[in-house]
Design a protein around this motif. Structure first.
Motif, PDB file in Angstrom:
ATOM      1  N   UNK A 169       0.910  -1.110   0.002  1.00 36.76           N
ATOM      2  CA  UNK A 169       0.190  -0.124   0.082  1.00 36.76           C
ATOM      3  C   UNK A 169       0.755   1.265   0.023  1.00 36.76           C
ATOM      4  N   UNK A 170       2.277   1.182   0.531  1.00 40.92           N
ATOM      5  CA  UNK A 170       2.820   2.310   0.363  1.00 40.92           C
ATOM      6  C   UNK A 170       3.447   2.580  -1.159  1.00 40.92           C
ATOM      7  N   UNK A 171       3.393   1.435  -1.798  1.00 41.72           N
ATOM      8  CA  UNK A 171       3.982   1.912  -3.381  1.00 41.72           C
ATOM      9  C   UNK A 171       5.309   1.894  -3.055  1.00 41.72           C
ATOM     10  N   UNK A 172       6.107   2.150  -4.234  1.00 42.87           N
ATOM     11  CA  UNK A 172       7.447   2.327  -4.329  1.00 42.87           C
ATOM     12  C   UNK A 172       7.810   3.866  -4.261  1.00 42.87           C
ATOM     13  N   UNK A 173       9.138   4.118  -3.931  1.00 44.57           N
ATOM     14  CA  UNK A 173       9.482   5.704  -3.615  1.00 44.57           C
ATOM     15  C   UNK A 173       9.335   6.375  -4.884  1.00 44.57           C
ATOM     16  N   UNK A 174       9.879   5.812  -6.136  1.00 47.77           N
ATOM     17  CA  UNK A 174       9.331   6.482  -7.340  1.00 47.77           C
ATOM     18  C   UNK A 174       8.061   6.806  -7.749  1.00 47.77           C
ATOM     19  N   UNK A 175       7.157   5.934  -7.517  1.00 49.69           N
ATOM     20  CA  UNK A 175       5.595   6.437  -7.683  1.00 49.69           C
ATOM     21  C   UNK A 175       5.101   7.183  -6.477  1.00 49.69           C
ATOM     22  N   UNK A 176       5.677   7.302  -5.400  1.00 47.75           N
ATOM     23  CA  UNK A 176       5.242   7.984  -4.372  1.00 47.75           C
ATOM     24  C   UNK A 176       5.843   9.616  -4.781  1.00 47.75           C
ATOM     25  N   UNK A 177       6.897   9.647  -5.403  1.00 43.33           N
ATOM     26  CA  UNK A 177       7.478  10.950  -5.699  1.00 43.33           C
ATOM     27  C   UNK A 177       6.631  11.368  -6.871  1.00 43.33           C
ATOM     28  N   UNK A 178       6.310  10.516  -7.755  1.00 47.11           N
ATOM     29  CA  UNK A 178       5.398  11.124  -8.803  1.00 47.11           C
ATOM     30  C   UNK A 178       4.146  11.328  -8.297  1.00 47.11           C
ATOM     31  N   UNK A 179       3.478  10.573  -7.700  1.00 42.82           N
ATOM     32  CA  UNK A 179       1.773  10.715  -7.433  1.00 42.82           C
ATOM     33  C   UNK A 179       1.753  11.954  -6.317  1.00 42.82           C
ATOM     34  N   UNK A 180       2.464  12.311  -5.494  1.00 38.92           N
ATOM     35  CA  UNK A 180       2.181  13.329  -4.530  1.00 38.92           C
ATOM     36  C   UNK A 180       2.082  14.688  -5.358  1.00 38.92           C
ATOM     37  N   UNK A 181       3.177  15.395  -6.188  1.00 38.96           N
ATOM     38  CA  UNK A 181       2.630  16.489  -6.930  1.00 38.96           C
ATOM     39  C   UNK A 181       1.399  16.109  -7.928  1.00 38.96           C
ATOM     40  N   UNK A 182       1.132  15.070  -8.472  1.00 42.67           N
ATOM     41  CA  UNK A 182      -0.093  15.075  -9.239  1.00 42.67           C
ATOM     42  C   UNK A 182      -1.071  15.199  -8.462  1.00 42.67           C
ATOM     43  N   UNK A 183      -1.315  14.587  -7.307  1.00 39.65           N
ATOM     44  CA  UNK A 183      -2.378  14.803  -6.486  1.00 39.65           C
ATOM     45  C   UNK A 183      -2.622  16.179  -5.870  1.00 39.65           C
ATOM     46  N   UNK A 184      -1.497  16.663  -5.711  1.00 45.39           N
ATOM     47  CA  UNK A 184      -1.533  18.118  -5.148  1.00 45.39           C
ATOM     48  C   UNK A 184      -1.735  19.222  -6.389  1.00 45.39           C
ATOM     49  N   UNK A 185      -1.583  19.038  -7.533  1.00 46.18           N
ATOM     50  CA  UNK A 185      -1.944  19.994  -8.440  1.00 46.18           C
ATOM     51  C   UNK A 185      -2.457  19.145  -9.911  1.00 46.18           C
ATOM     52  N   UNK A 186      -3.692  18.580  -9.719  1.00 42.84           N
ATOM     53  CA  UNK A 186      -4.153  17.435 -10.824  1.00 42.84           C
ATOM     54  C   UNK A 186      -4.297  18.371 -12.013  1.00 42.84           C
ATOM     55  N   UNK A 187      -4.912  19.511 -12.246  1.00 42.10           N
ATOM     56  CA  UNK A 187      -5.095  20.476 -13.260  1.00 42.10           C
ATOM     57  C   UNK A 187      -3.622  20.499 -14.138  1.00 42.10           C
ATOM     58  N   UNK A 188      -2.788  21.042 -13.604  1.00 44.52           N
ATOM     59  CA  UNK A 188      -1.268  20.985 -14.087  1.00 44.52           C
ATOM     60  C   UNK A 188      -0.783  19.771 -14.616  1.00 44.52           C
ATOM     61  N   UNK A 189      -0.923  18.510 -13.761  1.00 44.31           N
ATOM     62  CA  UNK A 189      -0.678  17.233 -14.310  1.00 44.31           C
ATOM     63  C   UNK A 189      -1.261  16.960 -15.332  1.00 44.31           C
ATOM     64  N   UNK A 190      -2.609  17.269 -15.354  1.00 43.06           N
ATOM     65  CA  UNK A 190      -3.761  16.775 -16.600  1.00 43.06           C
ATOM     66  C   UNK A 190      -2.795  17.288 -17.847  1.00 43.06           C
ATOM     67  N   UNK A 191      -2.789  18.829 -18.012  1.00 41.69           N
ATOM     68  CA  UNK A 191      -2.355  19.718 -18.972  1.00 41.69           C
ATOM     69  C   UNK A 191      -1.085  18.976 -19.576  1.00 41.69           C
ATOM     70  N   UNK A 192      -0.153  18.938 -18.499  1.00 47.31           N
ATOM     71  CA  UNK A 192       1.231  18.331 -19.159  1.00 47.31           C
ATOM     72  C   UNK A 192       1.264  17.163 -19.713  1.00 47.31           C
TER      73      UNK A 192
END
Length: 743
Positions: A347-370
């Motif tokens: 459930x903790x996921x890998x460090x890489x995916x945690x590093x990717x997911x945190x900013x994606x969930x923090x700013x989903x609109x920017x992530x969607x556009x990029x």
């Protein structure tokens, strides 16, 4: 199904083994009935093949031997002596008919430095393939005896022989490379030998059983060599994936402290359901291939459907039984270092995916556009895509001996390398009216200036059939040849041969085959795309009872397919990075590849989508807010999705290393799409879009409440927010600051 298999372990395991052995044995005893030429091609080409088949006529394979000299001409005694040696050698094999000297047929180049000895290999295609090696050896012996001349053979049978041998070698290479690759990746993923062997073992047994079933049923739906290749490709990919999803969830539940029976029950209700939904989606997507109306594609579609259904059946029955039998022994053969790496909480996921997911969930609109912008940029070259039936020279590797011979013949004898053939079926082929029509045909055809002599007429009086061979201008696969073909079909044939009542006169040949195939593929594109998209949407709607999930699934899959098309166009049409794959830009994408990729990718992409979204919905159904459920679903599936994607990419990449251009394009297209799908889409775009939609993800209009509820039949153990979401809740935009609670 999982519970029954766990209770009846021996019945499930030995029943599966008996099924595999019986299917393989009966299929081998029955043998495969292959697609005929009349079935494999559409339009007039198929009509011509049917006329010849019904008349009991088989067109012999035409072969050519090039004799070429840089210093002497065809009038030189030494040149004539070499030609005589070739004629004697070919006749001496006893395998060739109608051996024709260039001095009789006038097959001498304009500069007099090249000449062609022409002959036929009698019998059907299989007979020609069996006999051509003897003739090739005889011609090679003449070349070896006098290296001052170029003496090389090229023709239909020698080309088919190379393709058959290369296909066999490539297929064997793919098998021996893909399987160890999958095993190695699974060993890294699980850190234990038994857990790594299970998915590959089940995938291979599913492939073996499916091969037997396809052969057994080939009497009513013919099969092909291409179907076997695609069946291995897809069967290994989905078979391993399905087992991987199921096995990973069972191990995760065991690691959480649940007993073996409960862990298996949870895996069956969650991953088992995802496997079933995913399998049905792949089957529906592949069924779209039947809309092409081309027997080869129908054979590939049917073979893929059979192997997917078999893999699903194995994953839902024999795998739970094996896991119940093995228990904790599934971790036997641990690789110390690798196994230690797997001890973290999934459930903790890998460090890489945690590093990717945190900013994606923090700013989903920017992530969607990029992410959306990146995918659209990758897809942009698709707008310049040009599809075509690749020529012989384009299909084979650079530097191939047959390609060099073909190019020498074309350079010395400009014009279409193979003639168009008009197959004439008349009420009375010898009647004065028919004979006059054939004479008028020759005069009118040559008068167009788009085709040239010599025109060869062969009459089969007993069958009332005649064949007229006439060379077309152009290379055989360019605009000039297409224009000549259209003039032949639309002007010359109707104005002459078809004036005689009761006459059929379809035009066939390589140029006609390429043209008809392209036309059929173009006309079937919209029905196939519409069917696949519509049914995938309906399946997602029924499986998740959510309009938002269904729309998101279709849009994201279309983006991954578009990205694959763009990369395919960039590499194989424009040549960007082609040298890294041991090839070069050929100016076009093989006609059938885009449609085939669309169908395969739309099915396979659902593997990850169904698996990930099922985990998200599971968490949401237990009471987590949507954004927390998204975080939990992505993190808890990141490892298995990454492992599954690496296996798929590795298997598909193996096909990208094969010799034939079409196999390269298919392998690279599939590998790129799966890589993009498992990283950019599932890791960034999916969580970003679902976070933006929030509770609207689960919206179902009231007028769709009649849809069946295909969710889990019974509640699963609850998931606490702390376990579901290891990141601080501030990262999820909760509006308040909370500290993480360790449980």
């Amino acid at each position: 199904m999982g519970a029954w298999s766990a209770r009846h372990r021996k019945t499930a395991v030995f029943g599966w083994l008996l099924f595999v052995v019986l299917a393989a044995f009966l299929g081998g005893a029955h043998g495969g009935t292959k697609v005929t030429e009349a079935e494999s091609m559409p339009g007039q080409v198929a009509q011509a093949a049917r006329i010849l088949d019904q008349a009991g006529l088989s067109r012999p394979a035409g072969e050519t031997v090039l004799i070429q000299s840089a210093t002497t001409t065809a009038d030189d005694p030494a040149f004539k002596a070499t030609v005589a040696k070739v004629v004697t050698a070919v006749q001496g094999t006893g395998k060739a008919n109608d051996v024709r000297s260039p001095y009789d047929t006038k097959a001498v180049s304009a500069d007099r430095h090249s000449a062609l000895v022409q002959f036929d290999l009698p019998g059907d295609k299989d007979s020609a393939l069996a006999n051509v090696p003897t003739v090739l050896d005889a011609v090679a012996a003449v070349q070896k005896g006098d290296t001052s001349y170029t003496v090389e053979e090229f023709g239909e049978a020698s080309s088919n022989k190379w393709f058959a041998d290369q296909f066999k070698n490539d297929f064997a290479s793919a098998e021996w490379t893909a399987v160890p690759l999958a095993l190695g990746i699974l060993l890294i993923a699980f850190g234990a030998v038994v857990a790594a062997v299970l998915p590959v073992g089940l995938a291979l047994t599913a492939f073996i059983a499916a091969g037997g079933l396809v052969a057994l049923s080939s009497g009513f739906l013919h099969t092909s060599d291409d179907a076997s290749s695609v069946m291995l490709l897809v069967g290994l990919a989905v078979g391993v994936d399905y087992c991987l999803f199921y096995l990973r969830r069972e191990r995760e539940e065991r690691a959480a402290g649940r007993d073996a029976a409960t862990a298996l029950k949870v895996a069956a209700a969650t991953s088992g359901r995802a496997v079933l939904v995913s399998g049905v989606t792949v089957v529906v997507a592949m069924a779209g291939m039947f809309f092409t109306g081309i027997a080869d594609f129908q054979a590939m579609s049917y073979a893929t459907i059979v192997v997917v259904i078999t893999a699903v059946l194995g994953s839902l029955t024999v795998l739970p039984a094996l896991l119940s039998m093995l228990g904790d022994k599934v971790d036997k053969g641990r690789v110390p270092f690798l196994h230690k790496l797997k001890q973290q909480d999934p459930a903790d996921g890998s460090r890489i995916w945690n590093a990717v997911l945190a900013p994606v969930l923090r700013r989903p609109l920017a992530a969607t556009l990029l992410a959306g912008g990146l995918l659209l940029a990758l897809a942009a070259p698709m707008l310049t895509m040009h599809t075509a039936n690749l020529t012989f020279q384009q299909s084979l590797p650079k530097g191939n001996a047959l390609v060099k011979t073909s190019q020498r013949i074309e350079a010395a004898f400009p014009g279409s390398p193979s003639p168009a053939t008009v197959v004439v079926k008349a009420t009375d082929i010898t009647s004065p009216a028919m004979q006059q029509a054939i004479a008028d045909f020759q005069t009118r055809a040559l008068a167009t200036g788009k085709m040239h002599g010599p025109v060869q007429v062969t009459t089969h009086q007993a069958q009332n059939v005649a064949t007229i061979d006439i060379p077309l201008n152009g290379s055989g696969n360019d605009a000039t040849s297409t224009a000549a073909l259209e003039a032949l079909r639309n002007d010359v044939v109707p104005a002459t041969l078809l004036k005689v009542p009761g006459t059929q006169a379809p035009v066939t040949g390589s140029t006609a085959g390429s043209h008809d195939f392209n036309q059929q593929m173009t006309s079937s594109m919209l029905p196939v795309f519409g069917f696949v998209v519509a049914f995938a949407f309906l399946l997602m709607l029924a499986s998740f009872r959510s309009l938002g999930i269904a729309v998101t699934a279709v849009v994201l899959n279309l983006l991954s397919v578009g990205a694959a098309y763009g990369v395919l166009t960039l590499v194989f049409q424009h040549g960007v990075g082609a040298s890294l794959l041991g090839t070069s830009g050929v100016g076009a994408v093989e006609t059938w590849v885009p449609l085939f990729l669309f169908v395969i990718l739309f099915g396979l992409s659902m593997d990850y989508h169904v698996f990930v979204v099922s985990r998200i919905k599971e968490a949401h159904d237990r009471g987590l807010p949507t954004r927390a459920a998204v975080a939990h679903g992505i993190r808890s599936t990141a490892g298995v999705v990454t492992s599954a994607a690496i296996i798929m990419v590795a298997v598909f990449a193996v096909f990208g290393t094969l010799s034939m251009q079409s196999m390269k394009q298919m392998g690279v297209g599939l590998a790129v799409a799966v890589l993009v799908d498992a990283t950019v889409i599932r890791g960034v775009l999916l969580p970003a879009v679902m976070s933006l939609l929030g509770e609207r993800n689960w919206y179902l209009p009231s007028w769709l409440n009649w849809l069946p509820d295909l969710s889990h039949s019974e509640p699963l153990p609850p998931v606490t927010p702390a376990a579901a979401e290891p990141a601080p809740l501030t990262d999820l935009g909760s509006g308040a600051r909370h500290r993480r609670v360790e449980v």
